[in-house]
Design an enzyme around this catalytic site. Structure first.
Site, PDB file in Angstrom:
ATOM      1  CG  ASP A   1      71.910  12.757 -61.405  1.00  0.00           C
ATOM      2  OD1 ASP A   1      71.821  11.980 -62.378  1.00  0.00           O
ATOM      3  OD2 ASP A   1      72.997  13.054 -60.865  1.00  0.00           O
TER       4      ASP A   1
ATOM      5  CD1 TRP B   1      76.182  13.788 -66.463  1.00  0.00           C
ATOM      6  CD2 TRP B   1      77.586  13.543 -68.164  1.00  0.00           C
ATOM      7  NE1 TRP B   1      76.126  12.490 -66.859  1.00  0.00           N
ATOM      8  CE2 TRP B   1      76.979  12.311 -67.905  1.00  0.00           C
ATOM      9  CE3 TRP B   1      78.531  13.627 -69.192  1.00  0.00           C
ATOM     10  CZ2 TRP B   1      77.265  11.181 -68.644  1.00  0.00           C
ATOM     11  CZ3 TRP B   1      78.815  12.504 -69.921  1.00  0.00           C
ATOM     12  CH2 TRP B   1      78.185  11.293 -69.648  1.00  0.00           C
TER      13      TRP B   1
END
Lengths: 392, 184, 392, 184
Positions: free
Chosen positions: B128, B109
């Site tokens: 991540d 995101w």
């Protein structure tokens, strides 16, 4: 961003008009778009100022880890980590760019089918490069202890301590990556290498069982020494420090028992006291988890000490580290810790550091020469880092 | 425990007013130093040596890049305006790279953060790093522009370890992928 | 003791002379030997004063759990726990003595082969009685959210939200324990049951996608409502409270949007404001993780509020809980929290409690009628218990 | 952090002298309330309501048995003189039973503890409860008579989840299996 937009699923476009719309080419004087993905690498040979902090993670024992820490760096001390779950054992090679973790996993994490395995990691990438399944679900599970996983024969053989509670030692040819043997050591525990192809184990009857192997990991000879300690009155700690092949085992009440491990048949050596009569009055005793460590170059021993010792205080940790000349047994220094200590480890450095797991479960770094505290490394980097290894 | 509790409440309220960007972290104070949201208190920042990262036991860093000010080991670093997780800068990676042995998620995101050096709004991709267990160091949660999962690519509650060999989350980066035009 | 000595391995006898020797028959007036093993059981139907605290465990996400807590008891509040790892979802049946955990495991704990599964636990023994493998590695992983796992058709169907990032809903016949269907809900998220065999999902284009099923979990009809919220200006929180089939969705800036979910085709209802003009001046806003909860019997809504709200404060938690009559939208009470709150849950009790996850990650229990704090339940019982369920 | 550190050191030393049985726990103070070994401080005990278990957020209990005094949710309970782990009394079990869904290990190590009610020495079997993850509540470590693993059945560092379907450790009990005669 390339990767990112390439993978942007059309079905979600209603949700992601923003990125699609607002990204403009970068003009000068602005920060440029950065590459994705980027993953760090470590050197194949680690600096002597690095340590492995083995965090068994009491609060989630299935999910322990080993954290690689540079204790000398002003910042970015945390270099990386390895999974090491369910009372795992850890050992680093000094000859190969490899790290070894003996651990246990379950098919449903906390239940289901058990698999014991030795995982081999590549030092540069901290990625698994191979694994060896350990048969029989026998791997001994203890609050972290270095002597559950040890090398013999110049790091060609790797030995794993099994406990079911039948005690045995599994012998692996780690170069060939195959299992050679599983040797019973009834009533004894742990692996203390002696000479090239032999190891001792401490036994419930106050002896050391010595197991001599041939090149193929078969038992050449197995024999017990005479009783040389007193488990009932004054037990030996099972975690010795080593200097030039001599093992230094502290006792609960503050003696040091030496054992010469340089030959296939260990020789029980003399003992000496850690504290002077006045200090014995105050019941100064060794205590903590990893309570003794050595600086091999200078032949110095470091022992974590606490006052007002008693039956049961042997894991209490301590407020001071006492420094000894290993050969003479003469105390040459005292380091007063900034924070209560639980485990200690000296680095393999010309001008070495003493690394201390403190009561907050952070690492305190001291400069040994000056005895000065340098820094604390924490910030929930660890939960219970009870065992520290100096890096190879 | 009353004094400790009081400290937490006081801290929480204090921060909720004074450094509001951090107040969820206040809620998570106990997760930082346990028991009390100490690192968020100015006093703690001072005690912690001034200009500290705000995380006790974590030393400050720089991005090493001109025009990119601040401490990537601090939750206040400008790129982290909408990050949620453990800072890779504290875990063997950096604000733009993953720690050794982890895998960077190819998709994630994005947020929009203002760089105080040039006053411009940059599009930040919070990729991540995956395949090792929770780093647990430098937990940081800021939510500028965060929208619930029905706006998937604007949501930071999602485990973005997607399209990776393992979905296990380790830490988060904050990577510049572009600059926001007036249009935004 | 029977068990114990029976299993005492001979090989270890040297080490265990003590127990063999010193155990004498117990004389009167002494405490008797106690049975081994003993394992506790729970009632098949849990009291209404119990809650499920879902602890995703940020600090070891692979090893989360659900803790069962009696919030009314003076002590022994911790009743038991269930494994729930890797962003698991949890749901309790009110019709069967069963608990459901949708989770993910890896063959090497943090890597290797992925298995998504639904595990069915027995309420009395908290032991797994069955599991259903969820195909394709699609299970959506989010910081804990109730609407990723929901029932339809009187708890006959169990629905799992998938996200890869392609969004879909897996339909399981939980009585037959077999998978019926996997239904795409492109650009939408979550499962909000409506009527008997229908569910809504919130979408990126500010609509609700309504999916109607037949008995066999096949899609009868799928359609979007008109846009009814503004994700750019004032997003709806995705975790509503339910009273008599009406969903109450708070918005970031403090509106309540109602949706009538009693019929197969949800009806967008009116909205109302949580705070009065003076309070809006002070930017009182809802915030936290589970920020709204309901007492269905009395028709009251509870909302966790914080002052000085701003763009990005919607997860900040709050210092007060504001109480509303759900039908009129009139505020009838304010509860000032003893400790900063992150999530709230009312119990299903005649004289209900409000349970609050506080900033220490402990649970605070308040008596709703009096607004009085009753007790704090913690002691590292939880790491990050962000979602609370009232027990069935 | 300085004050916090100081507190830990002071606490550690204090407890090492005053309530020595608990000082390893002091070392682990941060694991109890994080950052400081607070529950071990008399002040904390008082703050905690007096007669508290010593673990903030854990309410005191009784054994419910005549002649068996003390609080099974406290690390000071007489049967725990040599326990190492999480108290099942805090985890859905009791001092003599396992929490629901766990399995009690059939074998374990034993200690000898003195019951203050009758002054007699009892043989205590510290059976572990297994097959769920670490309870994490009420960590307690006392080491009277503990001997390293070469005396296996006198060692509390061993994971005694042996002979159980799963070796995953959850919590520990303290069960009376007999009484020590003069011979001991």
């Amino acid at each position: 961003m390339r990767c990112w937009s390439a993978l942007l699923p059309n079905i979600l476009l209603p949700g992601v008009l923003i990125p699609a719309m607002v990204i403009a080419p970068l003009a000068r004087a602005e920060l440029s778009a950065e590459p994705i993905p980027v993953v760090e690498k470590l050197p194949a040979v680690y600096p002597a100022t690095w340590v492995y902090a083995h965090d068994s993670n009491f609060f989630s024992l299935v999910d322990g880890k080993v954290v690689i820490v540079d204790v000398a760096a002003k910042n970015r001390n945390y270099k990386g980590s390895l999974p090491a779950g369910q009372f795992a054992s850890f050992l680093a090679s000094s000859k190969r760019p490899e790290l070894y973790v003996a651990e246990t996993v379950y098919s449903r994490r906390v239940r289901g089918e058990r698999t014991d395995l030795l995982t081999i990691y590549d030092k540069e990438n901290l990625t698994p490069i191979d694994e060896i399944i350990l048969p029989g679900g026998k791997r001994g599970q203890f609050v972290t202890h270095k002597n559950t996983l040890q090398f013999l024969d110049d790091e060609r053989l790797l030995l794993v301590f099994n406990f079911t509670p039948a005690a045995s030692v599994l012998v692996i040819d780690i170069e060939q990556r195959r299992i050679l043997n599983d040797i019973p050591i009834a009533g004894c525990a742990m692996i203390y290498p002696s000479g090239k192809l032999s190891f001792g184990s401490l036994c419930s009857d106050n002896t050391m069982l010595v197991t001599q192997l041939d090149k193929n990991g078969q038992v050449k000879k197995q024999a017990r020494t005479k009783p040389f300690f007193h488990a009932d009155d004054d037990p030996l700690f099972a975690k010795p420090a080593m200097i030039d092949g001599i093992a230094y085992y502290p006792s609960f009440k503050g003696m040091i028992q030496t054992v010469d491990m340089r030959t296939e048949e260990p020789v029980i050596g003399p003992g000496w006291a850690l504290s002077r009569p006045a200090e014995q009055q105050q019941n100064w005793r060794p205590g903590g988890w990893q309570i003794i460590t050595a600086d091999e170059d200078s032949g110095r021993l470091f022992v974590l000490m606490h006052q007002d010792g008693f039956d049961g205080s042997h894991k209490n940790g301590g407020s001071e580290v006492w420094v000894y000349d290993a050969v003479t047994g003469k105390r040459i220094d005292k380091i007063t810790l900034k924070h209560w200590g639980v485990s200690i480890q000296a680095t393999r450095h010309d001008d070495p550091y003493l690394v201390v797991t403190n009561g907050d479960m952070n690492l305190d770094v001291y400069h040994i020469e000056s005895g000065q505290w340098q820094r604390t490394i924490g910030g929930r980097a660890f939960e219970t880092p009870f065992i520290l290894h100096a890096a190879h | 425990m009353q004094w400790l509790d009081r400290l937490v409440v006081i801290t929480a309220r204090h921060v909720a007013r004074k450094t509001s960007r951090r107040s969820f972290l206040t809620g998570l104070g106990s997760l930082l130093v346990g028991g009390a949201a100490v690192p968020l208190l100015p006093v703690a920042r001072a005690a912690d040596g001034g200009g500290g990262s705000g995380y006790p036991g974590v030393a400050p860093q720089t991005s090493g890049q001109a025009g990119d000010p601040g401490d990537p080991a601090s939750c206040d670093y400008w790129r982290y305006c909408a990050i949620d997780g453990f800072l890779c800068s504290c875990c063997g990676g950096s604000h733009r790279s993953c720690p050794p042995g982890t895998e960077m998620s190819p998709m994630t995101w994005i947020g929009t953060c203002t760089n105080p050096a040039d006053g411009k709004d940059y599009i930040i991709s919070y990729n991540d790093c995956c395949a090792k267990t929770s780093c647990s160091r430098c937990l940081c949660n800021n939510n500028e522009g965060d929208i619930p999962p029905y706006r998937a690519f604007s949501n930071n509650d999602t485990n973005w370890c997607l399209g990776t060999a393992s979905s296990v989350y380790h830490c988060s980066t904050a990577i510049i992928i572009g600059i926001a035009t007036e249009a935004s």
